[in-house]
Structure formats: structure tokens, C-alpha cells
Design a protein around this motif. Structure first.
Motif, PDB file in Angstrom:
ATOM      1  N   ILE A  20       0.900  -1.037   0.223  1.00 21.07           N
ATOM      2  CA  ILE A  20      -0.075   0.075   0.151  1.00 21.07           C
ATOM      3  C   ILE A  20       1.044   1.129   0.237  1.00 21.07           C
ATOM      4  O   ILE A  20       1.803   1.352   1.003  1.00 21.07           O
ATOM      5  N   TRP A  21       0.929   2.055  -1.090  1.00 19.67           N
ATOM      6  CA  TRP A  21       1.935   3.149  -1.303  1.00 19.67           C
ATOM      7  C   TRP A  21       1.392   4.361  -1.680  1.00 19.67           C
ATOM      8  O   TRP A  21       0.386   4.574  -2.559  1.00 19.67           O
ATOM      9  N   LEU A  22       2.282   5.391  -1.319  1.00 21.50           N
ATOM     10  CA  LEU A  22       1.680   6.911  -1.523  1.00 21.50           C
ATOM     11  C   LEU A  22       1.965   6.889  -2.953  1.00 21.50           C
ATOM     12  O   LEU A  22       2.883   6.746  -3.507  1.00 21.50           O
ATOM     13  N   LYS A  23       1.083   7.393  -3.685  1.00 22.96           N
ATOM     14  CA  LYS A  23       1.188   7.533  -4.976  1.00 22.96           C
ATOM     15  C   LYS A  23       2.084   8.538  -5.364  1.00 22.96           C
ATOM     16  O   LYS A  23       2.781   8.323  -6.514  1.00 22.96           O
ATOM     17  N   ILE A 170       8.816 -12.581   7.543  1.00 23.15           N
ATOM     18  CA  ILE A 170       9.321 -12.944   8.871  1.00 23.15           C
ATOM     19  C   ILE A 170       9.401 -11.373   9.584  1.00 23.15           C
ATOM     20  O   ILE A 170      10.345 -10.690   8.995  1.00 23.15           O
ATOM     21  N   ALA A 171       8.681 -11.150  10.478  1.00 25.84           N
ATOM     22  CA  ALA A 171       8.603  -9.540  11.161  1.00 25.84           C
ATOM     23  C   ALA A 171       9.149  -9.748  12.297  1.00 25.84           C
ATOM     24  O   ALA A 171       8.878 -10.734  12.980  1.00 25.84           O
ATOM     25  N   LEU A 218       5.487  -3.101   8.091  1.00 23.21           N
ATOM     26  CA  LEU A 218       4.277  -3.775   7.647  1.00 23.21           C
ATOM     27  C   LEU A 218       3.409  -2.736   7.350  1.00 23.21           C
ATOM     28  O   LEU A 218       2.332  -2.942   6.816  1.00 23.21           O
ATOM     29  N   TYR A 219       3.376  -1.553   7.937  1.00 30.37           N
ATOM     30  CA  TYR A 219       2.422  -0.571   7.511  1.00 30.37           C
ATOM     31  C   TYR A 219       2.158  -0.474   6.194  1.00 30.37           C
ATOM     32  O   TYR A 219       1.324  -0.098   5.515  1.00 30.37           O
ATOM     33  N   ARG A 220       3.307  -0.831   5.249  1.00 28.80           N
ATOM     34  CA  ARG A 220       3.360  -0.437   3.851  1.00 28.80           C
ATOM     35  C   ARG A 220       2.862  -1.484   2.960  1.00 28.80           C
ATOM     36  O   ARG A 220       3.070  -1.760   1.924  1.00 28.80           O
ATOM     37  N   PHE A 221       2.391  -2.643   3.638  1.00 30.78           N
ATOM     38  CA  PHE A 221       1.898  -3.697   3.002  1.00 30.78           C
ATOM     39  C   PHE A 221       0.227  -4.089   3.480  1.00 30.78           C
ATOM     40  O   PHE A 221      -0.096  -3.525   4.396  1.00 30.78           O
ATOM     41  N   ALA A 247      -1.050  -4.066  11.991  1.00 29.86           N
ATOM     42  CA  ALA A 247      -0.302  -3.897  10.883  1.00 29.86           C
ATOM     43  C   ALA A 247       0.168  -5.340  10.417  1.00 29.86           C
ATOM     44  O   ALA A 247       0.058  -5.677   9.396  1.00 29.86           O
ATOM     45  N   VAL A 248       0.329  -6.243  11.375  1.00 28.35           N
ATOM     46  CA  VAL A 248       0.641  -7.554  11.247  1.00 28.35           C
ATOM     47  C   VAL A 248      -0.582  -8.312  10.677  1.00 28.35           C
ATOM     48  O   VAL A 248      -0.601  -8.958   9.627  1.00 28.35           O
ATOM     49  N   GLN A 249      -1.443  -8.067  11.189  1.00 29.43           N
ATOM     50  CA  GLN A 249      -2.835  -8.631  10.774  1.00 29.43           C
ATOM     51  C   GLN A 249      -3.464  -8.009   9.220  1.00 29.43           C
ATOM     52  O   GLN A 249      -3.767  -8.939   8.342  1.00 29.43           O
ATOM     53  N   LYS A 250      -2.995  -6.795   8.789  1.00 31.20           N
ATOM     54  CA  LYS A 250      -3.307  -5.949   7.856  1.00 31.20           C
ATOM     55  C   LYS A 250      -2.339  -6.638   6.469  1.00 31.20           C
ATOM     56  O   LYS A 250      -2.895  -6.812   5.549  1.00 31.20           O
ATOM     57  N   ALA A 251      -1.296  -6.765   6.992  1.00 27.67           N
ATOM     58  CA  ALA A 251      -0.132  -7.074   6.021  1.00 27.67           C
ATOM     59  C   ALA A 251      -0.210  -8.816   5.552  1.00 27.67           C
ATOM     60  O   ALA A 251       0.392  -9.051   4.261  1.00 27.67           O
ATOM     61  N   LYS A 252      -1.025  -9.496   6.022  1.00 20.70           N
ATOM     62  CA  LYS A 252      -1.022 -10.976   5.580  1.00 20.70           C
ATOM     63  C   LYS A 252      -2.463 -11.075   5.081  1.00 20.70           C
ATOM     64  O   LYS A 252      -3.463 -10.232   5.461  1.00 20.70           O
ATOM     65  N   SER A 253      -2.755 -12.217   4.325  1.00 22.65           N
ATOM     66  CA  SER A 253      -3.917 -12.422   3.321  1.00 22.65           C
ATOM     67  C   SER A 253      -4.858 -12.805   4.688  1.00 22.65           C
ATOM     68  O   SER A 253      -4.217 -13.576   5.746  1.00 22.65           O
ATOM     69  N   GLU A 254      -5.981 -13.064   4.266  1.00 27.64           N
ATOM     70  CA  GLU A 254      -7.167 -13.279   5.445  1.00 27.64           C
ATOM     71  C   GLU A 254      -7.013 -14.358   6.187  1.00 27.64           C
ATOM     72  O   GLU A 254      -7.114 -14.679   7.065  1.00 27.64           O
ATOM     73  N   ASN A 255      -6.553 -15.569   5.369  1.00 25.64           N
ATOM     74  CA  ASN A 255      -6.577 -16.911   5.905  1.00 25.64           C
ATOM     75  C   ASN A 255      -5.117 -17.241   6.304  1.00 25.64           C
ATOM     76  O   ASN A 255      -4.790 -18.356   6.685  1.00 25.64           O
ATOM     77  N   ALA A 256      -4.194 -16.493   6.126  1.00 21.11           N
ATOM     78  CA  ALA A 256      -2.838 -16.765   6.275  1.00 21.11           C
ATOM     79  C   ALA A 256      -2.680 -16.949   7.718  1.00 21.11           C
ATOM     80  O   ALA A 256      -3.152 -16.314   8.669  1.00 21.11           O
ATOM     81  N   PRO A 257      -1.919 -18.064   8.124  1.00 28.67           N
ATOM     82  CA  PRO A 257      -1.658 -18.405   9.506  1.00 28.67           C
ATOM     83  C   PRO A 257      -0.389 -17.408  10.135  1.00 28.67           C
ATOM     84  O   PRO A 257       0.428 -16.865   9.509  1.00 28.67           O
ATOM     85  N   ILE A 258      -0.657 -17.082  11.234  1.00 28.28           N
ATOM     86  CA  ILE A 258       0.785 -16.176  11.937  1.00 28.28           C
ATOM     87  C   ILE A 258       1.497 -17.450  12.840  1.00 28.28           C
ATOM     88  O   ILE A 258       0.853 -17.992  13.657  1.00 28.28           O
TER      89      ILE A 258
END
Lengths: 450, 196
Positions: A20-23, A170-171, A218-221, A247-258
Motif C-alpha cells: 500500500i503505497w503513497l501515489k 518474517i517480521a 508492515l504498515y506499507r503492506f 499491521a501484522v494482521q493487515k499485511a497478511k492475507s485473510e486466511n494466512a496463519p501467524i
């Protein structure tokens, strides 16, 4: 299909996928970006969301204190910006964020694992459990004592995920940990493009299927990763700053495991995972017990340092290390106190140095200690985790300070004796009174050793 | 911009929140930075600037101008207000080039004065979008006129005070002074936040 006179540059796709990037801050030309937007390859959203309440769409900060309104010369009206993620380029009402929705980058399934190490029984079991969890897309907590070989444990899981064509992150909350992990993963996965992202990291080419990043990055993903590994999941500021957790939740796809990896999990994490996906390694990889910290009183150490004198016990300990040529780390509770103490220790040996969080040379100084170019370092809690130095000896000065929580103390003690050839070492907590946290740390270490 | 800060604008440490009687009765601004951060700034020994350029100032300018943190205009409002509130000369902040200003989204000199509630007018406009900081000393001194009078601007025969954020060689201020003097100003003084 009719030729439209424009082809999507693969580099643009490789860079923007998952981000997710500033234009305004895109590294690509305006023309290519406009064309991509016209092709609906980007979802363009406003930087600051006003309804139902103010929220930064990049870092998800919604604390009204962290927003500022001003008269903007660009949009000619009152404009709001987020101060929370300001250092990554300002997000304001009149800036736009772009999220990639176009074709996916090409992911290779050829990833070799170049690692010849052997797992202990405990490690093997934990590695298997973790792999099972990833296969079942289930989140998992790995609780392993310091020096249990947590990084190596990740290799099979990461390798499996990469071969499945999954994107892995890996964060960790600490830049030092990213810097430590990056070369290790590079040697183990020689065929894989790996990016290391942290504040001030250099530009890196290609599409990285494996990303090592600080949690801030991860803010940027957004919905980028299919497997999310959080190393040192209990470190400051991750537990302290809720936007990092989101940010960790947001950066991963919905079903991705943590997968959470830590030596000192919080009570909350333990209760959350203990009954389902939980692995525990009580032993180090070399099966030798953890060094148990010794408590020594150092009454009025602060006063004594301020008067320009190193307390006798501390001085004797340091001189002993210098005489035996053993590398050492001295942990201080405050930068100010450390700065007062540094010249005093340099009288014992001129090459002793000090590092703290804002030190621009901190990378080099740690390397110098590892290469035995300096006999020892004075440090704040920034070096409490993630670093491995052969035969290092450790002292905490002022272990009673509130900054030294039991998990911080366990981590500090965990720096010692990580190498199989030097599995024993000295950990001393010099204190002005014993705290519950200190007792707790010692009790836990003794418990692991049973 | 008028909200009360609870955290230090520079280091995000909590600020002592209580409003004291002294602040209320002497109509002072609430402090926006903590004591530790404010101790890092060095006061200038000259009469035409408030502060001396040092590492803390470098960080401050980087955050304020480059990272566009407009909120930082408030950091020096008390000091600026105290210094300029009895100023009899008409205050003119050094203008930015319109393109530059749109890029930065705000004029840093005007925002500093606004935050300190100091009234000002604008008679000048910038002719080039070039920055002074990109040039060396010789280039700065030999540069073409940087300013001109705004169309319709009327310069009275009185005293003006030019305000800028930082003075390094003084070229910017010298150029602006010349324009105003030639247009009939009686006298032009200058004042900067920082002395380079």
C-alpha cells in the motif's frame, strides 16, 4: 486483443504487489502509474479516512492526538495528516494510497534449502508441529528458550511455504534482528530473492517471495503474505503499540496463519495458544543448561558513577574479563547513565565502546565485538535479544530498574553460552535491591533447566 | 492547530499536563516539547536570531520542512511570540515559490508566525523555484534576483522586518532587502529563527 500501445513493466508489478503505497512516492514514472490505474491494476484510496472517525489508511492509527489539521497549499483547504507514520512519507487528506490489484508477480517454486545442520529431538518435534500448523493454515506459538535455535527451526517451514508458491514474511520489532537474520537466510536459501526491510534499508531489486522486515515496515503492506512469522513477538514496541499488531494482521492475507516465535511469551499469548497450536522447547540446541544469573548488590551505583567512580565489584568483574580476554556486554537502564559511565570504563581499556538506539554506528560496533576488535560494549536494552556473540559474558547494571522486566532479563541472560564450545558463561545482575521481576526471571530459568 | 499536545512533538514522551496558573495568567502558550528536547536547542548570541544551528536544529528542520510535519511550527511559538509581539516594524515572511509551496503544502515561515500569533503581510514573491541549499557559497552570492514585488503591492516609507527560518550566508535576506529598499522602504531589518 487489440494492442493498446502500453505494456505493464514487470518491475512495477513486482514492486507494488502486496504494497500500500503513497501515489507521489512511487519509484516509477507518472505515465506508467496512470496507465496502470486506467487498467484498474490499482485500487486508489484516500490517505485519511474521515468517516466514521479519523483513521490513517496506511498505519490504521485512529488516535485523534496523532492527527494534525492545517491549511494546505496543495488542496487549498483544511487538510489532516497522520503524525504516527510520518517518517514513511506524509499521508494526508489530499494524498492517495495505491493498492495493487493487477496481475500477480511470477513466483518460482524452485527453492533450495542449503542447510546441513541436525535438529535435536526437541527441535525436530517443534519443527514438525510448526510445519503441520502451516499446512493446516493454523496460527502457532513457538516458545523456545534463548539459544534453542529458533531461527533454524523456521527453515523447514519457510522452505515448504516457498515451494508451495506462498509469499512469506518474517517480521520482528527489532532492526538488529532483521540485520542478523538476513545473511543467515541468504546462505540457507541461495535461490530465493529475499528482501530485508527496515528504516533506511537500501533499494532492492526483484520480487521477493521471502521478506524479512521490521514490524514498522508492515504498515506499507496490505494482504501481501500467505505465511506471517513474527519473531521476538514480545519485544518492545510490538506489545506496546497496538497499531503494530494490527499491521501484522493487515499485511497478511485473510486466511494466512501467524507463527509467533519467542523465548518469553506473555501470559496472554500462552493462554491463547497453549491448548491448540503450541510448541515448547525447554533446552538449548547443545542440551547444556541455561546460565543462571547471579545476584550481586551494587548499592548506590548511580551516585558512585556520577561521582566518577566505577563501583568496586563492577570494576573487578570488568578487569577480570579484560584479563581473560572474554568479550562482555554491560547493560544499562538509561542512556544518560551509560554516557556517564563510558569514559570511566574507557580508562580501564581505551577501546571499550557504547551503543544505544540512536547510534548510527551500532551495526559496526556489534560487528567489532563479534570480531574481537573491541573487548566489550556498554549498551542499553537494544541489544537484549537477537544477537549471538561467541563466549560473551554479561552484566546488568541496575537490574532493579523498571525497564528490566523479567522477559528482558531472561533475554539478556540468554545472550550467554549460546555456542556449543562455550556453553557456560557468567551472568551477573548488579542491583540496588532485588525486584520481583529479577526473582521471576531466575525462577523461570531454573525451571527450564530442570 | 489549536489542540493541546499531551505528548512531546519531538520525542513523543508524555508532557507534564497540568496547566499552571503562571501559564494561564501570563497568557503563555502551553509547551509542546519536553524539557529534555528543549535543552538540546542552543540560544543564539546574536540579536537577529533566536537559536544557533546545531544537530538538534538540523533534526528539527528535517522533520518540519522535509517530512512536512506542520505541527512542529508550534515548537517555538512561545519564544517567537515573546520576541516579536512588541515589534513595531511590519513583518514580512520570506515567501516560497508557488510551485515549491504546493509541493511542500505549506509555507514554513508563515506557519511559524501563525503558530506564534504574530501578524504579518506579504509584499514579495519568489522568482525561481531553485533552492539556496543546493548551491555553494559563490553560487549563492552571484545569483540573479530571487524576489520581485507582488503585483499591486505598495511599499510604504516605513520600517519592515523580514522573517526567515534560517540564515546561512544571508543572500536571501539581502536580495529581499534590496527589493524593498528600492521600492521606497525607510529601513529593512531582518530576523531569523536560526543562525547558521
Amino acid at each position: 486483443m487489440k494492442y493498446k500501445g502500453w505494456l505493464l513493466p514487470p518491475k512495477l508489478r513486482d514492486f507494488h504487489e502486496g504494497r500500500i503505497w503513497l501515489k507521489e512516492y512511487t519509484p516509477f514514472s507518472k505515465k506508467d502509474i496512470e496507465k496502470s490505474i486506467n487498467h484498474k491494476y490499482f485500487n486508489v484510496i484516500e490517505g485519511i479516512q474521515k468517516e466514521p472517525h479519523l483513521k490513517c489508511n496506511r498505519c490504521h492509527n485512529d488516535d485523534p492526538q496523532q492527527f494534525t489539521t492545517f491549511d494546505c497549499s496543495k488542496c487549498q483547504q483544511p487538510c489532516v495528516y497522520c503524525r504516527h507514520c510520518l517518517k514513511m512519507g506524509r499521508v494526508s487528506s489530499c494524498t492517495q494510497l495505491m493498492i495493487w490489484t493487477g496481475p500477480r508477480a511470477i513466483r518460482t517454486r524452485k527453492h533450495s534449502l542449503k542447510w546441513a545442520g541436525q535438529f535435536t529431538v526437541h527441535q525436530q518435534q517443534a519443527a514438525n508441529e510448526m510445519l503441520e500448523s502451516v499446512k493446516a493454515q493454523r496460527s502457532h506459538l513457538l516458545n523456545a528458550v534463548c539459544g534453542a535455535g529458533k531461527t533454524e527451526l523456521l527453515f523447514p517451514t519457510v522452505h515448504y511455504a516457498l515451494e508451495q508458491g506462498l509469499r512469506v514474511c518474517i517480521a520482528t520489532p527489532r532492526t538488529d534482528v532483521v540485520l542478523e537474520l538476513y545473511p543467515r537466510f541468504q546462505t540457507v536459501f541461495p535461490q530465493t530473492i529475499i528482501h530485508a526491510l527496515y528504516g533506511g534499508s537500501p533499494k532492492q531489486e526483484g520480487y521477493a517471495q521471502l521478506v524479512l522486515a521490521t514490524t514498522h515496515q508492515l504498515y506499507r503492506f496490505e494482504r501481501a503474505f500467505d505465511v506471517m512469522i513474527v519473531d521476538e513477538a514480545d519485544a518492545f514496541p510490538y506489545t506496546f503499540d497496538e497499531t503494530l499488531q494490527s499491521a501484522v494482521q493487515k499485511a497478511k492475507s485473510e486466511n494466512a496463519p501467524i507463527l509467533l516465535v519467542t523465548a518469553t511469551p506473555s501470559h496472554k499469548l500462552l493462554t491463547q495458544y497453549q491448548n491448540e497450536s503450541y510448541s515448547f522447547i525447554p533446552k538449548r540446541y547443545h542440551n547444556r543448561p541455561l546460565p543462571v544469573p547471579r545476584f550481586h548488590s551494587l548499592w548506590n551505583y548511580e551516585k558512585s558513577l556520577k561521582r566518577g567512580k566505577i563501583p568496586r565489584k563492577l570494576k573487578r568483574w570488568t578487569e577480570e574479563r579484560l584479563a581473560r580476554k572474554e568479550p562482555f556486554l554491560l547493560f544499562f537502564p538509561k542512556v544518560e547513565l551509560m554516557k556517564i559511565a563510558t569514559p570511566l570504563f574507557q580508562l580501564l581499556d581505551g577501546s571499550i565502546m557504547a551503543v544505544h538506539a540512536e547510534d548510527p554506528d551500532r551495526k559496526e560496533k556489534v560487528l567489532k565485538l563479534r570480531h574481537e576488535e573491541v573487548p566489550g560494549l556498554l549498551t542499553t536494552t537494544i541489544l537484549e535479544r537477537g544477537i549471538t556473540i561467541k563466549n560473551v559474558q554479561v552484566v546488568v547494571v541496575g537490574a532493579e530498574s523498571t525497564i528490566f522486566t523479567s522477559s528482558a532479563l531472561i533475554q539478556i541472560a540468554g545472550r550467554v553460552g549460546r555456542n556449543a564450545d562455550f556453553s557456560d558463561g557468567d551472568v551477573v545482575f548488579f542491583h540496588h535491591g532485588i525486584t520481583i521481576e529479577m526473582d521471576d526471571a531466575r525462577t523461570k530459568i531454573l525451571y527450564y533447566n530442570k | 492547530m489549536n489542540k493541546i499536545e499531551t505528548l512531546c512533538l519531538l520525542c513523543s514522551q508524555p508532557l507534564p499536563s497540568a496547566i499552571s496558573w503562571e501559564i494561564l495568567l501570563t497568557k503563555q502558550f502551553q509547551s509542546t516539547i519536553c524539557d529534555r528536547c528543549s535543552a538540546r536547542f542552543e540560544y543564539s548570541s546574536t540579536a537577529t536570531a533566536l537559536y544557533h544551528y546545531n544537530d538538534a536544529m538540523k533534526d528539527y528542520l528535517h522533520h518540519y520542512k522535509f517530512l512536512q510535519d506542520v505541527a512542529l511550527a508550534k515548537v517555538f511559538r512561545q519564544e517567537l511570540h515573546a520576541r516579536l509581539k512588541y515589534e513595531k516594524a511590519t513583518i514580512i515572511p520570506i515567501p516560497m515559490h508557488p510551485t515549491k509551496q504546493r509541493e511542500r503544502t505549506f509555507s514554513h515561515t508563515e506557519e511559524l508566525l501563525k503558530a506564534a500569533t504574530i501578524p504579518f503581510i506579504q509584499l514579495l514573491e519568489k522568482t525561481t523555484a531553485e533552492t539556496q541549499s543546493s548551491k555553494n557559497r559563490e553560487q549563492r552570492i552571484q545569483t540573479a534576483p530571487l524576489f520581485r514585488l507582488k503585483t499591486g503591492a505598495y511599499v510604504e516609507h516605513k520600517e519592515y522586518l523580514l522573517f526567515d527560518d534560517i540564515k546561512t550566508t544571508g543572500t536571501t535576506l539581502q536580495h529581499a532587502t534590496e527589493i524593498l529598499m528600492n521600492a521606497g522602504a525607510r529601513n529593512v531589518k531582518s530576523f531569523t529563527l536560526i543562525n547558521g
